[in-house]
Structures are given as structure tokens and as C-alpha cells.
Design a protein around this motif. Structure first.
Motif, short mmCIF file in Angstrom:
data_model
loop_
_atom_site.label_atom_id
_atom_site.label_comp_id
_atom_site.label_asym_id
_atom_site.label_seq_id
_atom_site.Cartn_x
_atom_site.Cartn_y
_atom_site.Cartn_z
N CYS A 162 69.11 65.77 -78.88
CA CYS A 162 67.84 66.09 -78.22
C CYS A 162 66.98 66.08 -79.22
O CYS A 162 66.95 66.70 -80.52
CB CYS A 162 67.69 67.54 -77.38
N ARG A 222 63.61 58.78 -67.05
CA ARG A 222 64.62 58.10 -67.69
C ARG A 222 63.93 56.79 -68.53
O ARG A 222 63.44 55.92 -68.01
CB ARG A 222 65.84 57.56 -66.96
N CYS A 236 67.63 57.55 -72.64
CA CYS A 236 67.31 59.24 -72.71
C CYS A 236 66.65 59.55 -71.52
O CYS A 236 66.00 58.78 -70.66
CB CYS A 236 66.50 59.59 -74.00
N GLU A 237 66.94 60.83 -71.31
CA GLU A 237 66.02 61.64 -69.99
C GLU A 237 65.05 62.70 -70.88
O GLU A 237 65.26 63.36 -71.94
CB GLU A 237 66.96 62.51 -69.23
N VAL A 238 63.82 62.53 -70.15
CA VAL A 238 62.88 63.47 -70.67
C VAL A 238 63.04 64.87 -69.86
O VAL A 238 63.16 65.06 -68.62
CB VAL A 238 61.49 62.95 -70.21
N VAL A 293 63.58 64.73 -75.41
CA VAL A 293 64.27 63.96 -74.75
C VAL A 293 65.78 64.20 -75.00
O VAL A 293 66.12 64.62 -76.35
CB VAL A 293 64.06 62.51 -75.07
#
Length: 206
Positions: free
Chosen positions: A91, A107, A120-122, A133
Motif C-alpha cells: 500500500c 481501480r 491498484c485499488e484506491v 492505493v
């Protein structure tokens, strides 16, 4: 004290867009606090201004290719991410553009068309607009970053959409950097060369 006290006009033509041919050939200004006098020379003159027993403290970090260009998974619109700090394994806190269009849950995908990339995902956004992220493949993060990331040059060095060049990738590092982790170069150290460092050691500078 006000930040505006440090404002000054710097003509665009005086902002170097490329480094000197030799690192230690850059200019050096020496300011004498006792007399208030200024003298101009070359960086190699630093050896003459230091004495045996003086100590130089150096930041040995190397700049990572922290600038990533990509898009939202559900949109072709361009997204730019600038990694700032690893919050925990897998992260990172980052700056994102366009920030107003990116919300927690989005995403983001990065990489060259047709090639393996990274996504990545926020997770969250702080009051400054920075995003946290989580990378989908943290195990391969560093290898992929080295391949598709770009060196984040200062904004006053203009390279257009092409971004940093191969020369930039080499010159925006110190010759003594050994540990990856910085997202900006310790610029005061960019002018040191092996010969300057050896001359300082020979003189007894620690």
C-alpha cells in the motif's frame, strides 16, 4: 515570517533543462557569512573549501521510477500517479491526477498496451487530496515498477509527454546512492563524482 518573503523572479531561460556535461562541472556559489561576500566557481572547488576533520552527511537513497501513467479500469481517460510513501507492504500514498475524478473504490491500471502491467485499488483519500492505493500483485510490485515507471523529474524540467529520458534516469541519481526509496533526488548531491569524493577522502574529510 511569510512564504512570500522568499518569492523572486527567475527568468525561464535561466532554468537549465539539461545537466552540465560533467557532474562536477556545475557552478558553485560560496557565501562568506562573516563578510557577506559571494564568490562564484565550479563544484570541484568544494575540495578547497573543506578541511580535514570536516564531516559530510550524505543521503544514499536512489530515486525510484515513481511516476505511473495509466487509466481507470472503467474509462480510457488518462490517470497519472506519483508514489509518495509506502504506508505498509503493498500500500502506498500517492498524488493522483486528475484528483477530482478519483474516489475510493476506483481501480487504476498502468502499463504499456499489450504488455503486462500493474493495477491498484484506491482505498481512501486524505484532506490534501492524496490517495492510499493497494496494489493487486504486491509480490511483483518492484519488478514491474522498474519496467513501466518513470523517473519523476521536477516540474521545472520540461520533457513533455515523453517524460524522462535515459540520460535523466542516470543523471537524476547520485553516484553514491545505494538504497532505492526516494521519489525525488537529494539534489545537492547530484554534482559529486568519484574523483571529488576521492579528493575529499584524501584530504581527511569524513
Amino acid at each position: 515570517m511569510r512564504v512570500s518573503d522568499f518569492d523572486f523572479e527567475l527568468p525561464a531561460e535561466l532554468i537549465a533543462q539539461h545537466p552540465a556535461p560533467e557532474r562536477d562541472g556545475s557552478r558553485l556559489m560560496r557565501f562568506d557569512r562573516a563578510s557577506g561576500a559571494c564568490a562564484h566557481g565550479r563544484f570541484t572547488d568544494l575540495v578547497d573549501h573543506l578541511e580535514a576533520g570536516d564531516v559530510l552527511v550524505m543521503n544514499d537513497s536512489r530515486v525510484i521510477p515513481a511516476r505511473l501513467l495509466g487509466h481507470k479500469a472503467d474509462s480510457p481517460g488518462r490517470v497519472e500517479l506519483l508514489l509518495l510513501e509506502e504506508a505498509r507492504p503493498g500500500c502506498w500514498w500517492a498524488m493522483v491526477r486528475p484528483g477530482k475524478r478519483i474516489s475510493p473504490g476506483a481501480r487504476l491500471c498502468f502499463g504499456e498496451a499489450g504488455g503486462p502491467g500493474m493495477a491498484c485499488e484506491v482505498l481512501e483519500k486524505n484532506p490534501e487530496g492524496h490517495v492510499l492505493v493497494a496494489w493487486e500483485d504486491p509480490g511483483g510490485f518492484w519488478q514491474t515498477l522498474q519496467r513501466i515507471g518513470r523517473i519523476p523529474l521536477p516540474p521545472y524540467i520540461e520533457r513533455g509527454d515523453a517524460g524522462a529520458t535515459g540520460e535523466d534516469a542516470e543523471r537524476y541519481q547520485t553516484v553514491y546512492g545505494t538504497r532505492a526509496g526516494s521519489v525525488a533526488a537529494p539534489t545537492a548531491g547530484l554534482h559529486f563524482t568519484g574523483r571529488v569524493l576521492e579528493a575529499l577522502r584524501s584530504k581527511g574529510v569524513l
